[in-house]
Enzyme design. Structure first.
Site, PDB file in Angstrom:
ATOM      1  N   SER A 158     -21.145   0.787  17.866  1.00 10.42           N
ATOM      2  CA  SER A 158     -22.225   1.243  18.736  1.00 10.42           C
ATOM      3  C   SER A 158     -21.741   2.421  19.591  1.00 10.42           C
ATOM      4  O   SER A 158     -20.924   3.232  19.130  1.00 10.42           O
ATOM      5  CB  SER A 158     -22.711   0.059  19.587  1.00 10.42           C
ATOM      6  OG  SER A 158     -23.848   0.413  20.327  1.00 10.42           O
ATOM      7  N   LYS A 176     -28.714   3.478  18.841  1.00  9.18           N
ATOM      8  CA  LYS A 176     -27.610   2.582  19.227  1.00  9.18           C
ATOM      9  C   LYS A 176     -28.111   1.420  20.100  1.00  9.18           C
ATOM     10  O   LYS A 176     -27.571   0.315  20.026  1.00  9.18           O
ATOM     11  CB  LYS A 176     -26.513   3.366  19.951  1.00  9.18           C
ATOM     12  CG  LYS A 176     -25.812   4.423  19.084  1.00  9.18           C
ATOM     13  CD  LYS A 176     -25.052   3.815  17.912  1.00  9.18           C
ATOM     14  CE  LYS A 176     -24.155   4.858  17.237  1.00  9.18           C
ATOM     15  NZ  LYS A 176     -23.473   4.351  16.036  1.00  9.18           N
TER      16      LYS A 176
HETATM   17  C1  HXC Z   1     -32.013  19.657  15.388  1.00 10.54           C
HETATM   18  C2  HXC Z   1     -31.493  18.821  13.314  1.00 10.54           C
HETATM   19  C3  HXC Z   1     -30.122  19.157  13.477  1.00 10.54           C
HETATM   20  C4  HXC Z   1     -29.749  19.796  14.696  1.00 10.54           C
HETATM   21  C5  HXC Z   1     -30.367  18.237  11.530  1.00 10.54           C
HETATM   22  N1  HXC Z   1     -31.567  18.253  12.090  1.00 10.54           N
HETATM   23  N2  HXC Z   1     -29.454  18.763  12.349  1.00 10.54           N
HETATM   24  N3  HXC Z   1     -32.421  19.066  14.256  1.00 10.54           N
HETATM   25  N4  HXC Z   1     -30.723  20.010  15.625  1.00 10.54           N
HETATM   26  N5  HXC Z   1     -28.502  20.149  14.929  1.00 10.54           N
HETATM   27  C6  HXC Z   1     -32.827  17.813  11.495  1.00 10.54           C
HETATM   28  C7  HXC Z   1     -33.197  18.608  10.278  1.00 10.54           C
HETATM   29  O1  HXC Z   1     -33.772  19.838  10.624  1.00 10.54           O
HETATM   30  C8  HXC Z   1     -34.202  17.677   9.619  1.00 10.54           C
HETATM   31  O2  HXC Z   1     -35.440  17.709  10.273  1.00 10.54           O
HETATM   32  C9  HXC Z   1     -33.635  16.306   9.913  1.00 10.54           C
HETATM   33  O3  HXC Z   1     -32.736  16.466  11.030  1.00 10.54           O
HETATM   34  C10 HXC Z   1     -32.858  15.723   8.760  1.00 10.54           C
HETATM   35  O4  HXC Z   1     -31.844  16.635   8.403  1.00 10.54           O
HETATM   36  P1  HXC Z   1     -31.135  16.587   6.974  1.00 10.54           P
HETATM   37  O5  HXC Z   1     -29.986  17.532   7.013  1.00 10.54           O
HETATM   38  O6  HXC Z   1     -32.146  16.734   5.909  1.00 10.54           O
HETATM   39  O7  HXC Z   1     -30.680  15.074   6.902  1.00 10.54           O
HETATM   40  P2  HXC Z   1     -29.428  14.425   6.250  1.00 10.54           P
HETATM   41  O8  HXC Z   1     -28.853  15.283   5.165  1.00 10.54           O
HETATM   42  O9  HXC Z   1     -29.801  13.064   5.900  1.00 10.54           O
HETATM   43  O10 HXC Z   1     -28.374  14.435   7.428  1.00 10.54           O
HETATM   44  C11 HXC Z   1     -28.405  13.474   8.447  1.00 10.54           C
HETATM   45  C12 HXC Z   1     -27.856  14.084   9.724  1.00 10.54           C
HETATM   46  C13 HXC Z   1     -26.503  14.719   9.507  1.00 10.54           C
HETATM   47  C14 HXC Z   1     -27.775  12.970  10.758  1.00 10.54           C
HETATM   48  C15 HXC Z   1     -28.870  15.131  10.162  1.00 10.54           C
HETATM   49  O11 HXC Z   1     -26.043  15.240  10.726  1.00 10.54           O
HETATM   50  C16 HXC Z   1     -25.489  13.760   8.944  1.00 10.54           C
HETATM   51  O12 HXC Z   1     -25.550  13.334   7.804  1.00 10.54           O
HETATM   52  N6  HXC Z   1     -24.493  13.402   9.700  1.00 10.54           N
HETATM   53  C17 HXC Z   1     -23.497  12.416   9.236  1.00 10.54           C
HETATM   54  C18 HXC Z   1     -22.195  12.791   9.728  1.00 10.54           C
HETATM   55  C19 HXC Z   1     -22.141  12.758  11.234  1.00 10.54           C
HETATM   56  O13 HXC Z   1     -23.016  13.303  11.942  1.00 10.54           O
HETATM   57  N7  HXC Z   1     -21.101  12.138  11.758  1.00 10.54           N
HETATM   58  C20 HXC Z   1     -20.894  12.143  13.194  1.00 10.54           C
HETATM   59  C21 HXC Z   1     -21.200  10.828  13.725  1.00 10.54           C
HETATM   60  S1  HXC Z   1     -20.649  10.794  15.395  1.00 10.54           S
HETATM   61  P3  HXC Z   1     -36.688  18.603   9.720  1.00 10.54           P
HETATM   62  O14 HXC Z   1     -37.761  18.436  10.729  1.00 10.54           O
HETATM   63  O15 HXC Z   1     -36.208  20.019   9.602  1.00 10.54           O
HETATM   64  O16 HXC Z   1     -37.026  18.001   8.398  1.00 10.54           O
HETATM   65  C22 HXC Z   1     -21.506   9.613  16.093  1.00 10.54           C
HETATM   66  C23 HXC Z   1     -21.097   9.339  17.473  1.00 10.54           C
HETATM   67  C24 HXC Z   1     -22.256   8.835  18.283  1.00 10.54           C
HETATM   68  O17 HXC Z   1     -22.342   9.031  15.524  1.00 10.54           O
HETATM   69  C25 HXC Z   1     -21.835   8.426  19.679  1.00 10.54           C
HETATM   70  C26 HXC Z   1     -21.158   9.488  20.433  1.00 10.54           C
HETATM   71  C27 HXC Z   1     -20.672   9.051  21.768  1.00 10.54           C
END
Ligand code: HXC
Length: 288
Positions: A158, A176
């Site tokens: 979380s 979360k």
């Molecule tokens: C605004 C965004 C964006 C950004 C993506 N989107 N990045 N919007 N600002 N920076 C939007 C896209 O435009 C799209 O909306 C929608 O999100 C989905 O994006 P996709 O790239 O098609 O989705 P997908 O390929 O499934 O990717 C999911 C993701 C990506 C969450 C967007 O970041 C991912 O896969 N991340 C996994 C790895 C990751 O982030 N790890 C770090 C975890 S750290 P539209 O409207 O254009 O369709 C963590 C810590 C949390 O979790 C706690 C911290 C304290």
């Protein structure tokens, strides 16, 4: 490169064969935090299944983890998307076929990016909720038969950022908060079956994508942490070992916060706005 090794086992308070014969199923297992959680479990005798979307990254993590202990069996369940219950079910079936059982589940797959509300589309919000919350649900759903059979234990990874309103993290905070609620309800419902469910809530963990994205001024952030340092992936791994061990056999339905007491001091980002991400020149109007 692995963060933990045999020297960690020799210096640690844990017995080297604590998890001998156990199997852990880890979503997000190739990621920075969950990989080190898995390293500790494998070093202490467990076999593991690493579940991830990216083929290369997931295969590489599994191969590296298998090197940690002679005889360790670590398999890769790549091309698995936790948002699709059939996809995660296929990973569970592969794990049971190859490793024989599942005792422990780490639901760690997560997505995150910074976005203000105006630029957060409905689909972007849904993407993160789907990965973090629905993905956690699907993971437990797919592992349920094994958890019931083996009186297993679950850890959800979380966060602390939903304890306050944290700007630009609406999607993650909502997801979360849902994960915490899911874990608590599962602890109550599945307790009579001998299944335990807990969350680990990491604070700012050094060398993670999350920290570099969320915290603009690291020195100011550390100064506000009561223990005066960032967390490490090892800190999260140690909490994981405890929660899966028999030492925690009466511990369920809890959130184990591992953050140096940081959240008591204010928001997860130390009361600072990451101002560089506010696009002051953007046109008003909501992105749908
Ligand atoms: C605004 C965004 C964006 C950004 C993506 N989107 N990045 N919007 N600002 N920076 C939007 C896209 O435009 C799209 O909306 C929608 O999100 C989905 O994006 P996709 O790239 O098609 O989705 P997908 O390929 O499934 O990717 C999911 C993701 C990506 C969450 C967007 O970041 C991912 O896969 N991340 C996994 C790895 C990751 O982030 N790890 C770090 C975890 S750290 P539209 O409207 O254009 O369709 C963590 C810590 C949390 O979790 C706690 C911290 C304290």
């Amino acid at each position: 490169m692995a963060r933990l090794g045999q020297s960690w086992v020799e210096q640690s308070v844990w017995k080297p064969d604590l998890f001998k014969g156990k199997v852990v199923f880890v979503t997000g297992g190739a990621g920075t935090i969950c990989k080190v959680q898995t390293e500790a479990l494998v070093l202490l005798g467990a076999d593991a299944a690493i579940v991830g979307r990216n083929q290369e990254k997931t295969d590489a993590a599994a191969a590296e983890l298998a090197q940690l202990r002679p005889g360790a069996r670590v398999i890769s369940c790549a091309n698995t998307d936790v948002r699709k219950v059939e996809s995660i079910k296929a990973a569970v079936d592969k794990t049971v076929a190859q490793l024989g059982r599942i005792d422990f589940v780490i639901a760690g797959a997560a997505g995150n990016f910074l976005s203000d509300f105006n630029h957060l589309s409905s689909n972007a919000f849904k993407s993160v909720v789907d990965i973090d919350l629905l993905g956690s649900y699907n993971t437990v759903k797919a592992c349920f038969d094994q958890l019931r059979k083996n009186k297993g234990a679950i850890i959800f990874v979380s966060a602390t950022l939903h304890y306050y309103g944290v700007p630009f993290q609406i999607h993650v905070g909502a997801a979360k908060a849902g994960v915490d609620a899911l874990s608590q309800a599962l602890a109550v419902e599945l307790g009579p079956l001998g299944i335990r469910s807990n969350c680990i809530a990491p604070g700012g963990i050094a060398e993670t994508e999350g920290l570099s994205r969320l915290v603009p001024d690291l020195d100011a952030y550390i100064a506000r942490i009561p223990l005066q340092r960032l967390g490490s992936t090892q800190d999260i791994a140690e909490a994981t070992v405890y929660l899966f061990s028999d030492a925690a056999s009466y511990v369920t339905g809890t959130v184990q916060v591992v953050d140096g007491a940081a959240w008591h001091m204010g928001t997860s980002m130390g009361n600072t706005y990451p101002v560089q991400i506010i696009n002051r020149n953007s046109e008003p109007g909501t992105k749908l």
